[in-house]
Design a protein around this motif. Structure first.
Motif, PDB file in Angstrom:
ATOM      1  N   LEU B 139      39.447  48.391  47.817  1.00 26.10           N
ATOM      2  CA  LEU B 139      39.185  46.775  47.328  1.00 26.10           C
ATOM      3  C   LEU B 139      39.010  46.573  45.822  1.00 26.10           C
ATOM      4  O   LEU B 139      40.014  45.902  45.321  1.00 26.10           O
ATOM      5  CB  LEU B 139      37.537  46.214  47.939  1.00 26.10           C
ATOM      6  N   ASN B 140      38.607  47.514  44.921  1.00 21.58           N
ATOM      7  CA  ASN B 140      38.919  47.517  43.640  1.00 21.58           C
ATOM      8  C   ASN B 140      40.231  47.553  43.381  1.00 21.58           C
ATOM      9  O   ASN B 140      40.677  46.977  41.593  1.00 21.58           O
ATOM     10  CB  ASN B 140      38.044  48.135  42.819  1.00 21.58           C
ATOM     11  N   ILE B 141      40.852  48.790  43.711  1.00 19.12           N
ATOM     12  CA  ILE B 141      42.192  49.252  43.282  1.00 19.12           C
ATOM     13  C   ILE B 141      43.330  47.988  43.252  1.00 19.12           C
ATOM     14  O   ILE B 141      43.743  47.928  42.832  1.00 19.12           O
ATOM     15  CB  ILE B 141      42.661  50.080  43.741  1.00 19.12           C
ATOM     16  N   ILE B 142      42.652  47.555  45.083  1.00 16.54           N
ATOM     17  CA  ILE B 142      43.803  46.391  45.058  1.00 16.54           C
ATOM     18  C   ILE B 142      43.585  45.340  44.236  1.00 16.54           C
ATOM     19  O   ILE B 142      44.325  44.859  43.553  1.00 16.54           O
ATOM     20  CB  ILE B 142      43.316  45.948  46.383  1.00 16.54           C
ATOM     21  N   ARG B 143      42.120  44.860  43.983  1.00 16.97           N
ATOM     22  CA  ARG B 143      42.333  43.261  42.903  1.00 16.97           C
ATOM     23  C   ARG B 143      42.364  44.158  40.994  1.00 16.97           C
ATOM     24  O   ARG B 143      43.608  43.226  40.888  1.00 16.97           O
ATOM     25  CB  ARG B 143      40.762  43.516  42.661  1.00 16.97           C
ATOM     26  N   LYS B 144      41.937  45.099  41.044  1.00 12.63           N
ATOM     27  CA  LYS B 144      43.185  45.872  39.991  1.00 12.63           C
ATOM     28  C   LYS B 144      44.276  45.293  40.075  1.00 12.63           C
ATOM     29  O   LYS B 144      44.745  44.339  38.461  1.00 12.63           O
ATOM     30  CB  LYS B 144      42.566  46.521  39.732  1.00 12.63           C
ATOM     31  N   PHE B 145      45.435  45.625  40.887  1.00 17.74           N
ATOM     32  CA  PHE B 145      46.524  45.751  40.547  1.00 17.74           C
ATOM     33  C   PHE B 145      46.835  44.320  40.861  1.00 17.74           C
ATOM     34  O   PHE B 145      48.375  43.963  40.137  1.00 17.74           O
ATOM     35  CB  PHE B 145      47.037  45.954  42.211  1.00 17.74           C
ATOM     36  N   PHE B 146      46.469  43.242  41.370  1.00 16.54           N
ATOM     37  CA  PHE B 146      46.651  42.265  41.647  1.00 16.54           C
ATOM     38  C   PHE B 146      46.336  40.786  39.855  1.00 16.54           C
ATOM     39  O   PHE B 146      46.918  40.536  39.352  1.00 16.54           O
ATOM     40  CB  PHE B 146      46.276  41.138  42.081  1.00 16.54           C
ATOM     41  N   ILE B 147      45.356  41.001  39.642  1.00 13.94           N
ATOM     42  CA  ILE B 147      45.367  41.043  37.784  1.00 13.94           C
ATOM     43  C   ILE B 147      45.747  41.044  37.039  1.00 13.94           C
ATOM     44  O   ILE B 147      46.523  41.002  36.232  1.00 13.94           O
ATOM     45  CB  ILE B 147      43.817  41.776  37.590  1.00 13.94           C
ATOM     46  N   ILE B 148      46.731  43.180  37.328  1.00  9.71           N
ATOM     47  CA  ILE B 148      47.254  43.688  36.496  1.00  9.71           C
ATOM     48  C   ILE B 148      48.852  42.480  36.290  1.00  9.71           C
ATOM     49  O   ILE B 148      49.831  42.429  35.372  1.00  9.71           O
ATOM     50  CB  ILE B 148      47.725  45.303  36.100  1.00  9.71           C
ATOM     51  N   ASN B 149      49.073  42.403  37.592  1.00  9.55           N
ATOM     52  CA  ASN B 149      50.436  42.022  37.696  1.00  9.55           C
ATOM     53  C   ASN B 149      50.194  40.009  37.937  1.00  9.55           C
ATOM     54  O   ASN B 149      51.195  38.952  38.448  1.00  9.55           O
ATOM     55  CB  ASN B 149      51.364  42.338  38.847  1.00  9.55           C
ATOM     56  N   ASN B 150      49.275  39.991  37.457  1.00 11.07           N
ATOM     57  CA  ASN B 150      49.072  38.145  36.922  1.00 11.07           C
ATOM     58  C   ASN B 150      49.137  37.711  38.409  1.00 11.07           C
ATOM     59  O   ASN B 150      49.656  36.245  37.810  1.00 11.07           O
ATOM     60  CB  ASN B 150      50.501  37.898  35.972  1.00 11.07           C
ATOM     61  N   PHE B 151      48.383  37.491  39.355  1.00  8.56           N
ATOM     62  CA  PHE B 151      48.517  37.327  40.345  1.00  8.56           C
ATOM     63  C   PHE B 151      46.942  36.287  40.101  1.00  8.56           C
ATOM     64  O   PHE B 151      45.805  36.679  39.181  1.00  8.56           O
ATOM     65  CB  PHE B 151      48.093  38.087  41.447  1.00  8.56           C
ATOM     66  N   LEU B 152      47.028  34.986  40.778  1.00  7.42           N
ATOM     67  CA  LEU B 152      45.700  34.405  40.259  1.00  7.42           C
ATOM     68  C   LEU B 152      44.970  34.329  41.993  1.00  7.42           C
ATOM     69  O   LEU B 152      45.231  34.383  42.778  1.00  7.42           O
ATOM     70  CB  LEU B 152      45.835  32.923  40.316  1.00  7.42           C
ATOM     71  N   GLU B 153      43.233  34.477  42.008  1.00  3.09           N
ATOM     72  CA  GLU B 153      42.516  34.608  43.226  1.00  3.09           C
ATOM     73  C   GLU B 153      42.196  33.481  43.180  1.00  3.09           C
ATOM     74  O   GLU B 153      41.688  32.510  42.330  1.00  3.09           O
ATOM     75  CB  GLU B 153      41.707  35.487  42.638  1.00  3.09           C
ATOM     76  N   ILE B 154      42.737  32.642  43.956  1.00  6.54           N
ATOM     77  CA  ILE B 154      42.296  31.127  44.817  1.00  6.54           C
ATOM     78  C   ILE B 154      41.250  31.597  45.591  1.00  6.54           C
ATOM     79  O   ILE B 154      42.223  31.843  47.191  1.00  6.54           O
ATOM     80  CB  ILE B 154      43.091  30.722  44.316  1.00  6.54           C
ATOM     81  N   GLU B 155      40.408  31.082  46.430  1.00  5.24           N
ATOM     82  CA  GLU B 155      39.994  30.862  47.567  1.00  5.24           C
ATOM     83  C   GLU B 155      40.093  29.772  48.509  1.00  5.24           C
ATOM     84  O   GLU B 155      40.437  28.334  47.574  1.00  5.24           O
ATOM     85  CB  GLU B 155      38.020  30.267  48.172  1.00  5.24           C
ATOM     86  N   THR B 156      40.395  30.133  50.372  1.00  3.76           N
ATOM     87  CA  THR B 156      40.733  28.731  50.627  1.00  3.76           C
ATOM     88  C   THR B 156      39.983  28.466  51.509  1.00  3.76           C
ATOM     89  O   THR B 156      38.950  29.797  52.118  1.00  3.76           O
ATOM     90  CB  THR B 156      42.377  29.349  51.075  1.00  3.76           C
ATOM     91  N   LEU B 249      48.353  52.254  45.050  1.00 11.84           N
ATOM     92  CA  LEU B 249      47.187  52.515  45.696  1.00 11.84           C
ATOM     93  C   LEU B 249      47.423  54.105  46.208  1.00 11.84           C
ATOM     94  O   LEU B 249      46.314  54.752  46.268  1.00 11.84           O
ATOM     95  CB  LEU B 249      47.355  52.060  46.998  1.00 11.84           C
ATOM     96  N   LEU B 250      48.891  54.506  46.201  1.00 10.57           N
ATOM     97  CA  LEU B 250      48.527  56.057  46.635  1.00 10.57           C
ATOM     98  C   LEU B 250      47.874  57.152  45.458  1.00 10.57           C
ATOM     99  O   LEU B 250      48.115  58.194  45.311  1.00 10.57           O
ATOM    100  CB  LEU B 250      50.114  56.315  47.963  1.00 10.57           C
ATOM    101  N   TYR B 251      49.148  56.308  43.325  1.00  4.33           N
ATOM    102  CA  TYR B 251      48.160  56.981  43.193  1.00  4.33           C
ATOM    103  C   TYR B 251      46.967  57.733  42.690  1.00  4.33           C
ATOM    104  O   TYR B 251      46.841  57.858  42.424  1.00  4.33           O
ATOM    105  CB  TYR B 251      49.330  56.698  41.903  1.00  4.33           C
ATOM    106  N   LYS B 252      46.399  56.075  42.428  1.00  4.79           N
ATOM    107  CA  LYS B 252      45.457  56.073  42.403  1.00  4.79           C
ATOM    108  C   LYS B 252      44.064  56.730  43.273  1.00  4.79           C
ATOM    109  O   LYS B 252      43.118  56.628  42.861  1.00  4.79           O
ATOM    110  CB  LYS B 252      44.665  54.486  42.596  1.00  4.79           C
ATOM    111  N   ILE B 253      44.701  56.265  44.341  1.00  6.00           N
ATOM    112  CA  ILE B 253      43.613  57.130  46.026  1.00  6.00           C
ATOM    113  C   ILE B 253      44.125  59.140  45.861  1.00  6.00           C
ATOM    114  O   ILE B 253      43.536  59.186  45.860  1.00  6.00           O
ATOM    115  CB  ILE B 253      43.339  57.150  47.281  1.00  6.00           C
ATOM    116  N   HIS B 254      45.636  59.518  45.947  1.00  8.96           N
ATOM    117  CA  HIS B 254      45.722  60.467  46.534  1.00  8.96           C
ATOM    118  C   HIS B 254      46.160  61.246  45.152  1.00  8.96           C
ATOM    119  O   HIS B 254      46.906  62.519  45.216  1.00  8.96           O
ATOM    120  CB  HIS B 254      46.389  60.557  47.223  1.00  8.96           C
TER     121      HIS B 254
END
Lengths: 549, 549
Positions: B139-156, B249-254
């Motif tokens: 979950l952390n890795i995924i979030r980090k990816f989207f932060i790096i790529n300038n996605f906005l986290e918005i709750e719906t 993900l594959l790099y960060k995990i494996h």
């Protein structure tokens, strides 16, 4: 490919490049032979120069253009791209727009029905967009903090059991069996305690919670909660994590390095401030009541006199200190300023009362220091009496004085139970450990986090003993039958080697309000519900026929 | 303070220190004059040496000890703290435990009722704990990816409108008005499209979604979804983000650096693999059917012969290559190995058939290279016929050969509609844009992400035109009345300058299964529900009387 650049990034360096941009038509100005369009996207606004006036394009159309970046004759210093404009060579309409029913540049009354109904359009409003950006950033900062501090993120169920304690739950139908239901959780309380019993050491989660109560300025029926729980800790360990988190947030958001977080008992808080959530950024004292005895000029018999202390006023950098004084002067009919440090006294001063004595009394009563500003406010009785704090608050907020001050307080040692209409209720919740594990003093090992007068979070050390938990349920008037039905599994779970544990739940939106000194959570929620918990945009709740249950 | 150290960190360096530890009694061994206890907490196990046998302590008690770190005579190399033990001076029982009803060290059948009921105890199981740790990390890795790529986290919102399309929704009661309901969303589809209309450029969220369908190995009634949406993009832009995410993900995990992600059309996938979610880590060909014509020895008339290709077998490092061959030999009654590279042929070989011709045919049919391993499997008819793929899969998983291979595929250009019982249904969902914006070819601008045969995610470019959206609703058989009731606001929203947009929804638990080569999402959910969507631990759903609906 819809664009080579976004609308917020082009500058002098790009001059003479051919670029492709896409976005919304923010505004159109027809000149003699040319048309200017402000093209808007998420990242900013870029001025387009179109060498014709014959274009069939209206505001909020989605267009794509190809053109050359050229230097502007008259730069616009208000926007990032103000040095350049695009000399448009090709233009394409990607999508049209009918006339939009709200003005995205206007700030409306928050409760306006149109704003709820057309929320998806109002998301184009710059302030609202920026609020969503800062919320996203704060969520990231919070998560980073918990990763650094080795907390495990664990999701807990949202389809849970309905129990009788606390506020009302939303009920969810179970279609396989008539009369059976799930409910939506008010917090992951039970599950996080079970995680501790299951050997998880430090848990956190940012999770949706639900309360079937009417929405307000600081409350929505569904809301994000920062939920955390730790094992083998006491209250002080939790305080340390909370303090560390708040310091981390204030540093990451505002670059504030030094912050003093006060820890006070409930008893002291009530005694001193007569409220559970004091805003210590300023203090207001009513001066012509029994507590202050002094000679008052006859002229002021029909007035209320307040002493307003702005703590640490002369230490705060980066604000224009006259602004607040002038603002108060303009808004309140009579005002006396007393600057304790410089002995500058307003010219109205002579006409009034024995301020020296007053100041002495305030010094005795308060930690009034020569870094503080003291103001006397003289207000007509009845007129401002009840709303003075709100009014002052609003004035101060506008002055940006309060905006730069953060005074978090941790309040602890709350009562365990409150007695009302012949019944005991939990002050916090039924899983709170009695202070020192003793019921007789009616004190709880619970705590609240207050920032600038906003109740941001609330937590406790939990009962880790099945017998004590059962006793508390009984005091709360739960029948054996009810305890068995709703909590038997939980009482049993406490018997399998429960570690000492505790935690806190922090409302994300309230935390954001307090960290940004804002006052309405609607401004930080993309799709909020109204005061009747309705989503006026998607028209929900809605009628469904033939629901079988 | 409950501890100076945790149970996983002490080593030789700490020798002679006095430490305080807290944790669970994992095991007790009584010797002649002393007692050994393995003390367990979240971080590990530490051996305690207690100089007495008179202790009233049982397994799973929570204890706190003070003692001296000493070097062990016989180190235990299996645990981090294996070099030391604690010579205990003080011992305190923090909490007792009655006998626990399940063995936390045992691996049970996943569907065992006890495991659901006592899930909070089974969380102490090492594997389950490690699963929750890796999930938190992912979950952390995924979030980090989207932060790096300038996605906005918005709750719906989760309290949304019930619509008729798609699988069944959970229904939530609205208590202010009888017959009115919310529902819980299957995905934030509508809201994320409205965010795009509202000018948000890149949105993501990890959000709970709900389906009122029975739970399975790869499905729970509530589940986490990685949801994302982007504006001013086409299918290729989305593919790029998906590919970047999977590589990250594959790099960060494996630490896998090079991975080839195939992009194939639905038509080609079906033609080649006859399934929508092929697992390309291995290929199995039935060889004595019509497609392969060759001479078969009479001896094998009652056998099925399979060709099993393990792509890139001779390039993969870090596995013992004989293991898989031996494993297959032991499990399958007859096996012929043909190593294309080294021409090593099993001794059974001579008795059989014209393998050279077979290999040639396979080479013609497939991209069979000299890095691949080819095996002939000869199996009795009927016996293995239907389950051969599963069996081989299980064998390969156990051999750890498949565990190190990841073959993600993006499949695109699905059908737009499927026709069944006189009615059209959306292949993806009703908001999917027709391929090239044309309805007549019945092709959709949609795509699936498959990793190692697991359907991980599914997305599309969305319809951005109100008329097209209305047309699609009509084709799906929605009446004007229904369209008006359920989608009028959405059809209207498309008219206010909708940008081209698209996205994807990725099931977090399925993604984790595929990234770790596991097969049951229950292993990654702290508190799962059973196949009837019941939580047997908290006994939910439960009966509630006098609910008005």
């Amino acid at each position: 490919m819809y664009r080579t650049h976004n609308c917020g990034e082009l500058n002098k360096k790009h001059c003479n490049s051919i670029v492709k941009l896409s976005g919304w038509v923010h505004s159109i100005r027809l000149m003699k032979k040319i048309t200017f369009i402000d093209l808007r996207d998420f990242y900013g606004i870029t001025q387009l120069l179109i060498p014709t006036i014959k274009i069939n394009i209206k505001k909020e159309y989605v267009i794509q253009i190809i053109g050359k970046v050229v230097k502007r004759k008259f730069p616009n210093f208000n926007i990032n791209t103000g040095d350049i404009e695009i000399y448009v060579k090709k233009i394409k309409i990607l999508n049209k727009s009918i006339k939009i029913p709200i003005d995205i540049n206007k700030e409306y009354n928050k409760n306006k029905v149109k704003l709820f109904k057309y929320r998806y359009i109002y998301l184009r409003n710059l302030n609202l967009k920026n609020n969503l950006i800062i919320k996203s950033k704060i969520l990231n900062i919070i998560r980073k903090f918990f990763i650094i501090n080795n907390f495990l993120e664990i999701e807990t169920p949202l389809l849970v059991k309905s129990t009788s304690e606390g506020a009302r739950n939303f009920i969810v139908l179970y279609r396989k069996k008539l009369g059976y239901y799930y409910s939506l959780p008010q917090s992951p309380q039970t599950f996080k305690q079970l995680l501790m019993i299951g050997g998880i050491d430090k848990y956190y989660q940012i999770v949706k919670c639900f309360r079937d109560e009417d929405a307000r300025k600081d409350r929505q029926p569904e809301f994000l909660q920062l939920d955390l729980e730790m094992s083998f800790i006491n209250r002080k360990n939790i305080f340390n994590i909370i303090i560390k988190l708040i310091k981390y947030l204030l540093y990451k958001i505002h670059k504030i390095k030094f912050i003093n977080i006060k820890i006070l008992s409930y008893k002291n808080i009530i005694k001193k401030y007569n409220t559970e959530k004091p805003d210590l950024r300023y203090k207001v004292y009513e001066l012509n009541n029994n507590k202050f005895k002094y000679n008052i000029n006859n002229k002021f018999l029909n007035y209320k006199i307040y002493g307003l202390i702005l703590p640490n006023y002369f230490n705060i950098v980066g604000i224009n200190k006259d602004v607040i004084i002038n603002l108060l002067k303009n808004k309140i009919n009579k005002i006396l300023l007393y600057n304790y440090k410089n002995n500058i006294i307003n010219k109205l001063d002579n006409k009034v009362f024995n301020k020296i004595k007053l100041i002495k009394e305030l010094i005795n009563k308060e930690f009034f220091s020569n870094k503080d500003l003291l103001l006397f406010l003289i207000l007509k009785k009845n007129k401002y009496y009840k709303t003075i704090k709100n009014k002052i608050n609003n004035f101060l907020l506008k002055s940006k004085y309060l905006n730069n001050i953060y005074i978090p307080i941790i309040i602890y040692k709350f009562p365990l139970f409150k007695y009302k209409n012949g019944k005991y209720y939990s002050y916090h919740h039924p899983f709170t450990k009695p202070y020192n594990n003793k019921l007789k003093n009616n004190l709880a090992d619970s705590y609240d986090l207050i920032i600038n007068g906003i109740e941001v979070g609330s937590g406790s050390i939990r009962i880790d003993n099945s017998k004590m938990q059962n006793k508390v349920f009984k005091i709360l008037g739960l029948s054996n039958n009810k305890i068995k039905k709703e909590f038997s599994f939980f009482l049993k779970s406490l018997k399998f080697g429960t570690p000492p544990h505790g935690g806190i739940g922090i409302g994300i939106d309230r935390l954001i309000l307090s960290l940004l000194n804002k006052n309405n959570i609607i401004d930080f929620i993309a799709f909020p519900k109204n005061y009747l918990n309705k989503d006026l945009m998607i028209k929900t709740p809605s009628k469904i026929k033939n629901i079988k249950i």
